[in-house]
Design a protein around this motif. Structure first.
Motif, short mmCIF file in Angstrom:
data_model
loop_
_atom_site.label_atom_id
_atom_site.label_comp_id
_atom_site.label_asym_id
_atom_site.label_seq_id
_atom_site.Cartn_x
_atom_site.Cartn_y
_atom_site.Cartn_z
N ARG A 144 -44.10 34.40 20.71
CA ARG A 144 -43.55 34.96 19.22
C ARG A 144 -42.05 35.74 19.58
N TRP A 145 -42.14 36.39 20.63
CA TRP A 145 -40.89 37.02 21.04
C TRP A 145 -39.70 35.89 21.43
N CYS A 146 -40.12 34.69 21.81
CA CYS A 146 -38.89 33.72 22.20
C CYS A 146 -38.47 33.26 20.97
N GLN A 147 -39.36 32.76 19.86
CA GLN A 147 -38.89 32.37 18.88
C GLN A 147 -37.74 33.58 18.03
N GLY A 148 -38.28 34.72 18.12
CA GLY A 148 -37.34 35.88 17.54
C GLY A 148 -36.06 35.84 18.43
N ASN A 149 -36.12 35.97 19.69
CA ASN A 149 -34.95 36.09 20.58
C ASN A 149 -34.03 34.76 20.47
N MET A 150 -34.34 33.76 20.31
CA MET A 150 -33.71 32.59 20.17
C MET A 150 -32.74 32.32 19.11
N GLN A 151 -33.16 33.16 18.06
CA GLN A 151 -32.30 33.37 16.93
C GLN A 151 -31.25 33.96 17.06
N HIS A 152 -31.01 34.95 18.13
CA HIS A 152 -30.00 35.92 18.54
C HIS A 152 -28.83 34.82 18.95
N ALA A 153 -29.09 33.84 19.47
CA ALA A 153 -27.92 32.90 19.85
C ALA A 153 -27.04 32.50 18.54
N ARG A 154 -27.65 32.51 17.52
CA ARG A 154 -27.00 32.38 16.30
C ARG A 154 -25.92 33.67 15.89
N LEU A 155 -26.35 34.70 16.40
CA LEU A 155 -25.31 36.10 16.27
C LEU A 155 -24.25 36.31 17.24
N LEU A 156 -24.31 35.54 18.31
CA LEU A 156 -23.41 35.94 19.35
C LEU A 156 -22.10 36.05 19.05
N PHE A 157 -21.53 35.01 18.16
CA PHE A 157 -20.24 35.10 17.59
C PHE A 157 -20.06 35.24 16.40
N ALA A 158 -21.09 36.28 15.59
CA ALA A 158 -20.94 36.61 14.35
C ALA A 158 -19.68 37.67 14.02
N PRO A 159 -18.99 37.82 13.33
CA PRO A 159 -17.90 38.74 13.31
C PRO A 159 -18.32 40.34 13.28
N GLY A 160 -17.50 40.93 13.84
CA GLY A 160 -17.92 42.68 13.72
C GLY A 160 -18.75 43.32 14.76
N PHE A 161 -19.42 42.33 15.52
CA PHE A 161 -20.25 42.98 16.30
C PHE A 161 -19.62 43.73 17.70
N ARG A 162 -20.12 44.76 18.16
CA ARG A 162 -19.62 45.50 19.56
C ARG A 162 -19.75 44.55 20.49
N PRO A 163 -18.96 44.49 21.65
CA PRO A 163 -19.12 43.67 22.80
C PRO A 163 -20.43 43.82 23.62
N LEU A 164 -20.81 45.03 23.82
CA LEU A 164 -22.35 45.26 24.27
C LEU A 164 -23.37 44.77 23.28
N SER A 165 -23.38 44.75 22.03
CA SER A 165 -24.32 44.17 21.20
C SER A 165 -24.28 42.67 21.41
N ARG A 166 -23.32 42.20 21.64
CA ARG A 166 -23.31 40.45 21.87
C ARG A 166 -23.79 40.33 23.18
N LEU A 167 -23.90 41.37 24.28
CA LEU A 167 -24.34 41.28 25.36
C LEU A 167 -25.79 41.32 25.18
#
Length: 704
Positions: free
Chosen positions: A366-389
């Protein structure tokens, strides 16, 4: 809730708080934020570069093939991942060894509160088809502990039910009423069930924030298995009051309460090594720490203003509603200028683990399915560098497994290719002197030791610190070292199993397969050998074939690969034996894998154990039948339903279901039919029987 608020600078987050009212001794501030991160990531990059150079030197000693280049690439990516973890652990060991606060870098001191709390706080417990006895036992243990602090007036509790099981729904209502009566907590503990289960847990909290949360300054989010001490909850609220730019303060919850061997091993190493990693994370994350979704306190208005989750374009599993919402909510908090803190010294925060490897893997799926979605937010505008990390680390927590698998497979292929090559001593017709093969055995040994050291050294040092410390009796005394050795061996065998499972999960998500989000198994459930064999049969076949190929290719390579192969081939036995409650209890008698919560049980966990033991050892009763037969439960249920009237179509549907109920009994109704009836006030037994008599009176005299 709104989607994303306009960003504001960190210094603008005071919201009119009088600085004279703040306690400077608990200000979350520390020196050298930039230098901390430069040190950590600089050291990680240097170590990765050295390891990559060493690998290239070993493989390229004679000739560097294309496949060997692939091996170097995969190795470099994976080594970068483990090097960050290594240096985080090393920093944590240093901080723990010298008793330093990870944030201020001053001598670590307990939180000394000045005066009573000024804020209004609420503890929210989202549940979904959970065991009501366990949920309310945890609530009662936390509530009683909070009463003992004298600060109960500053807190309320809300159980936020998303339950879709009709029997559990009614059991939750009855358990809530009993808890309110026993604790004399009417007007302090509330229960609310959502009619529609949209967006899962994040949607549950969103609906709460839109309807109730504006009455509160802060909310402490629990999971169904969470327990917290009153001191921990009051300290979290106190820190929020005195740090008005803090949006989230996360405590590091300690796993406890399970007795199977698998769970005991994980509880032990989490208790021994977890504080090390928490201190290291807090050191370099500072006010950009992550949020783990529970056992944390959140500033309500900030959450409402900026933590509305977007719906990703496309279909699930990579699109749709965001499942692992916690990382994203922390990123939105930082985007809006709020700080997110991890406080390692916030003790008195507990959770429970899955009891066996299969249930652990189901949760990871279940966590894998949720965490893999985060790949789509890596380059979304406005996030702090550590949030992307944090997004990247969430993806890599599962993505590293297929990368390790690809590294091992490419190494096997490269070895196979090298054994088929006939070495050319004169690679060019213009070469007058032969080029002899270069022996890199020493360099290979150095690389192997270097890599294994990065993986296990921080954990080994944490074990030695406990073994040599004054608190070792709380961990089983002299048996701490034996527990550490056995845990290391078990982890080495389990790692290839989880590598294969995680690789399968990632592949499943990337190919469009999604899973449900059911309740976690919370009993000490074992895994029969047949079930373990069925689950791991593919892994066994892969391990046997892989081992045969490695042995055919190169005997030395086979022995180098043998720890991986052993874990794969022994997977069903490892899963079955580690899930044993009897072996777990035997280990406890031998003082293996002991945690301080077992040797000196906190009052909250003792209360939880007592209430759990007192709960009736039986399945949840039929909820509809309970309402039909019990006037109190019926009246309670009716009072908790929203005030509304059914439309004509709904009245007809309910009437048909009641007719079926009166003729064929409760057992004839489907789950959806029960939910339909339970969504409205339920007729008592006498009305249902009266309806049945009316039907009988209408029947012809000669009918049978």
């Amino acid at each position: 809730m709104s989607r994303i608020s306009d960003p504001m600078p960190d210094s603008a987050a005071n919201h009119g708080v009088n600085e004279d009212d703040l306690d400077p001794t608990v200000k979350l501030r520390g020196p050298g934020v930039g230098s901390r991160r430069i040190f950590l990531f600089g050291a990680s990059i240097f170590a990765t570069a050295y390891a990559a150079w060493l690998m290239a030197d070993v493989l390229g000693a004679d000739q560097l093939t294309v496949m060997e280049m692939v091996v170097i690439a995969f190795f470099t990516i994976n080594f970068a991942w483990i090097s960050v973890s290594f240096f985080t652990g090393i920093v944590g060991i240093f901080l723990r060894g010298f008793g330093l606060d990870a944030i201020t870098l001053k001598r670590l001191k307990p939180i000394a509160r000045k005066g009573s709390l000024r804020s209004r706080n609420v503890v929210v417990i989202p549940v979904y088809n959970e065991d009501p006895d366990r949920v309310f036992a945890g609530l009662r243990a936390s509530y009683e502990s909070l009463v003992a602090t004298g600060e109960i007036d500053a807190f309320d509790f809300f159980v936020l039910s998303d339950t879709r099981d009709p029997d559990i729904w009614i059991a939750e209502e009855v358990a809530w009423a009993k808890a309110c009566a026993d604790l004399k907590a009417r007007g302090k503990i509330f229960f609310r069930r959502r009619a529609e289960n949209t967006e899962r847990k994040s949607g549950n909290l969103k609906e709460f924030c839109e309807t109730y949360a504006t009455h509160y300054d802060h909310m402490i989010v629990f999971d169904a298995d969470s327990v917290m001490s009153g001191e921990a909850m009051v300290n979290m609220a106190y820190l929020m009051e005195n740090n008005p730019d803090a949006g989230i303060i996360q405590s590091p919850p300690q796993p406890t309460g399970r007795q199977t061997l698998f769970a005991r091993i994980l509880q032990f190493i989490s208790r021994v090594h977890g504080p090390t990693m928490s201190a290291g994370l807090s050191f370099w994350c500072m006010g950009s720490s992550n949020y783990w979704g529970h056992n944390a306190i959140i500033r309500v208005q900030a959450f409402i203003d900026c933590c509305g989750l977007p719906v990703l374009s496309g279909k699930p599993p990579m699109g749709g509603h965001i499942l692992s919402h916690d990382f994203v909510e922390a990123a939105f908090m930082r985007k809006a200028g709020w700080r997110c803190w991890l406080i390692p010294q916030l003790e008195g925060s507990w959770e429970e683990l899955p009891p066996n490897l299969i249930d652990y893997a189901i949760r990871d799926r279940r966590w894998c399915q949720g965490n893999m979605q985060h790949a789509r937010l890596l380059f979304a505008p406005g996030f702090r560098p550590l949030s992307r990390l944090h997004f990247f680390m969430g993806v890599m927590s599962f993505g590293s497994s297929p990368l390790w698998l690809l590294l091992l497979l490419s190494s096997t292929i490269a070895t196979l290719q090298n054994t088929q090559l006939t070495y050319s001593f004169f690679p060019s017709q213009f070469t007058m002197f032969p080029q002899w093969p270069v022996d890199r055995s020493f360099e290979m040994l150095v690389l192997l030791v270097f890599t294994i050291g990065m993986l296990v050294v921080p954990k080994i040092i944490s074990i030695l610190m406990v073994c040599l410390g004054r608190d070792r009796k709380k961990y089983g005394g002299v048996m701490v070292l034996a527990s550490g050795v056995l845990e290391t061996l078990y982890s080495a065998l389990q790692a290839p199993i989880m590598m294969m499972l995680h690789a399968q999960f990632v592949f499943s998500v990337l190919t469009g397969n999604q899973v449900g989000w059911d309740a976690q198994e919370r009993d000490d459930t074992g895994v029969p050998f047949k079930a373990a064999l069925k689950t791991h049969r593919t892994i066994i076949v892969i391990g046997l074939i892989w081992g045969a190929v490695a042995l055919f290719v190169d005997t030395a390579f086979f022995w180098w690969l043998s720890p991986i192969l052993a874990g794969l081939v022994l997977a069903p036995w490892l899963t079955h034996w580690s899930s044993s409650l009897a072996i777990g209890r035997a280990a406890r008698r031998m003082k293996l894998f002991v945690t301080p919560e077992e040797t000196e049980s906190p009052e909250e966990l003792a209360t939880l154990a007592r209430l759990t033991a007192e709960a009736p050892d039986e399945d949840v009763k039929d909820g509809l039948l309970r309402l039909i037969e019990d006037p109190f439960a019926n009246a309670l249920h009716s009072a908790l339903l929203p005030a509304r009237k059914p439309d004509r179509r709904t009245q007809i549907e309910i009437g048909i279901i009641y007719e079926k109920l009166s003729r064929l009994g409760v057992e004839s109704l489907t789950k959806d039919e029960k939910l339909k009836i339970l969504s409205w006030p339920v007729k008592p037994l006498d009305q249902i029987m009266a309806g049945k008599k009316d039907e009988n009176a209408k029947m012809p005299a000669n009918s049978s």
